[in-house]
Every structure is written in structure tokens, then in C-alpha cells.
Write an enzyme that holds these catalytic residues in place. Structure first.
Site, PDB file in Angstrom:
ATOM      1  CB  CYS A  94      -5.667 121.826 100.544  1.00 19.38           C
ATOM      2  SG  CYS A  94      -6.241 120.967 102.001  1.00 19.38           S
ATOM      3  CG  HIS A 195      -0.871 122.952 102.619  1.00 16.40           C
ATOM      4  ND1 HIS A 195      -1.780 123.638 101.869  1.00 16.40           N
ATOM      5  CD2 HIS A 195      -1.574 122.157 103.444  1.00 16.40           C
ATOM      6  CE1 HIS A 195      -2.985 123.282 102.250  1.00 16.40           C
ATOM      7  NE2 HIS A 195      -2.899 122.380 103.200  1.00 16.40           N
TER       8      HIS A 195
HETATM    9  N1  GLN Z   1     -11.384 122.484 104.571  1.00 11.75           N
HETATM   10  C1  GLN Z   1     -10.731 121.442 103.835  1.00 11.75           C
HETATM   11  C2  GLN Z   1     -10.433 120.180 104.655  1.00 11.75           C
HETATM   12  O1  GLN Z   1     -10.158 120.240 105.815  1.00 11.75           O
HETATM   13  C3  GLN Z   1      -9.480 121.978 103.205  1.00 11.75           C
HETATM   14  C4  GLN Z   1      -8.467 122.367 104.227  1.00 11.75           C
HETATM   15  C5  GLN Z   1      -7.234 122.958 103.654  1.00 11.75           C
HETATM   16  O2  GLN Z   1      -7.245 123.648 102.639  1.00 11.75           O
HETATM   17  N2  GLN Z   1      -6.160 122.721 104.361  1.00 11.75           N
HETATM   18  O3  GLN Z   1     -10.485 119.114 104.098  1.00 11.75           O
END
Ligand code: GLN
Length: 242
Positions: A94, A195
Site C-alpha cells: 500500500c 493488507h
Molecule cells: N495513503 C495511501 C492511500 O490511501 C496509502 C494508504 C495505505 O497504506 N493504506 O492510497
């Protein structure tokens, strides 16, 4: 691998560990130990230098502001880029995935330079945030079973000609571009929006990272009954009508 074993680095747990990312480090460690390998794991905080000679680097998810700080520091540090030049394997999730790309849009709404280790560019999605279960068929060159995971992101990621999609989603948004792709990879650098933590739900990815790091085609089998039961349960839950 050094005499002291497989060297695993978890990058910036103080900034990029919003989604149980430590689980990914634990799974890599455990899967290697189950094969009789010694493991030397280092957690590198964002005020420390990233070592350049480890075998596997893990970089996790995070909220928008920590993501900006992490990208600035990693770019200044230069350690991850040197590690890739030294042949290291990198697995990112992510925010970490976006940081490894060429550019992403940060919390200030501005395009920010990434590390350029993966040929992807992330923008900010205008549609609803991508949140929910993901099921994906992995690029067949990687020989992995169907992936299960959970995504939560606003950014959407476009893959350039120097990288390939990690998987095609059966369920979920993945890269969010509407083309059905999820994650990206080149020969040594991998990124995903899943995740979970993703390696606890898909330990075969951890095995793949270890095999690449050791430059071997196979590892001794381990008992995966528990993981397979979890995979079946998650696939059934994900496919249940809302
Ligand atoms: N800030 C990034 C997004 O929303 C990554 C978010 C995350 O790691 N869940 O795309």
C-alpha cells in the site's frame, strides 16, 4: 545470505505499520526458520540508516502524512536503492508500494517523487476509497495460489512498461484503475495493496521471497493446513453476498 543467515529488514515500523505489517516480517522469519535457516531480522526506524546489504526488505502501509515523511527520508537515505542494486528482494504494501513507484500524490495533494524502484505512478482516486476483501489470480509466472487479502486506500496506481501486474482481481479494486490489475512487480521488487497482513494470509508469497533471495527453485515443504483452512474461510466469506 551471510554466514549469520538470511538478513531481513523491516523498513520504518515507526511510520509504516498501520495494518499489522509486523506480521509480514514475522511470517518471513518463521517460514525461513521452519526450513532450518538462521534469520537475522532488523527493524529500521526512520531516524536510522537503511542497511544496503540485506536479503529481503519489507515496507508496509501507512496514513498519508507518515507516507510523505517516509518517502522523503528514504529518498534522502538512498539505502533501498543501493540494496536493489546489490540484488535485494523488496516486498511492499500500500503506502510502501506507492513510495517505491516513480511518483504518488501526497497528503498535501501534491505529486511527490517516489524511489523509482517500481515502474508505477499513483494518483489520488476521485471515486470512493477502495476498502474491502480482495481475491486475486496471480501472474502465472510466479506459480502462486489465489491470493486473499484486504485493501484500504484512496490512491490508484498505473503500471508502466517496466513492471507487470502482480494479480488480476476477482473481487476488490486492486490498483483502482478499473483494468482489474492488483499490485505490480519486476524481477526483484513487489508491491501490493493487500493488507491482511498479506503474508500471513498468503505464506506462499513469503516462500517466494525467500526462494528469490536464496536463488533456489524450491524449499522443503512445511505443514500449511492451518493456512489453507484460513484461505478457504476467507474466500468463502469474501464471496458471500452482502
Ligand atoms: N495513503 C495511501 C492511500 O490511501 C496509502 C494508504 C495505505 O497504506 N493504506 O492510497
Amino acid at each position: 545470505m551471510s554466514d549469520r543467515g538470511l538478513r531481513v529488514v523491516w523498513v520504518y515500523p515507526d511510520l509504516l505499520s498501520t495494518y499489522g505489517d509486523q506480521g509480514n516480517a514475522l511470517v518471513v522469519e518463521r517460514r525461513a526458520q521452519q526450513r532450518g535457516l538462521a534469520v537475522q531480522r532488523t527493524d529500521v526506524r526512520s531516524d536510522e540508516q537503511v542497511p544496503t546489504s540485506a536479503d529481503i526488505y519489507l515496507i508496509g502501509g501507512g496514513e498519508d502524512r507518515p507516507q510523505r515523511l517516509a518517502a522523503e527520508r528514504l529518498l534522502r537515505d538512498g539505502g533501498l536503492q543501493r540494496a536493489v542494486d546489490n540484488g535485494a528482494i523488496i516486498f511492499s504494501v500500500c503506502a510502501g508500494y506507492q513510495i517505491l513507484g516513480r511518483e504518488f500524490v501526497n497528503d498535501l495533494g501534491e505529486p511527490q517523487k517516489g524511489l523509482g524502484l517500481l515502474d508505477v505512478v499513483s494518483t489520488r482516486g476521485e471515486a470512493e476509497r477502495c476498502v474491502g476483501d480482495v481475491l486475486g489470480d496471480v501472474d502465472e509466472r510466479l506459480g502462486l495460489p489465489q491470493l486473499t487479502g484486504f485493501e484500504n486506500h484512496q490512491g490508484i496506481t498505473h503500471i508502466g512498461s517496466g513492471a507487470r501486474p502482480l494479480a488480476r482481481v476477482r473481487l476488490g479494486k486492486g490498483n483502482g484503475t478499473g483494468d482489474g490489475t492488483e499490485g505490480a512487480w519486476n524481477d526483484t521488487v513487489f508491491g501490493t495493496y493487500m493488507h491482511g497482513p498479506v503474508l500471513a494470509r498468503n505464506p506462499q508469497i513469503a516462500d517466494m521471497l525467500i526462494k528469490l533471495a536464496l536463488d533456489v527453485n524450491a524449499l522443503p515443504p512445511v505443514d500449511d493446513q492451518w493456512y489453507e483452512a484460513l484461505r478457504k474461510e476467507r474466500i468463502a466469506a469474501a464471496l458471500q453476498p452482502a
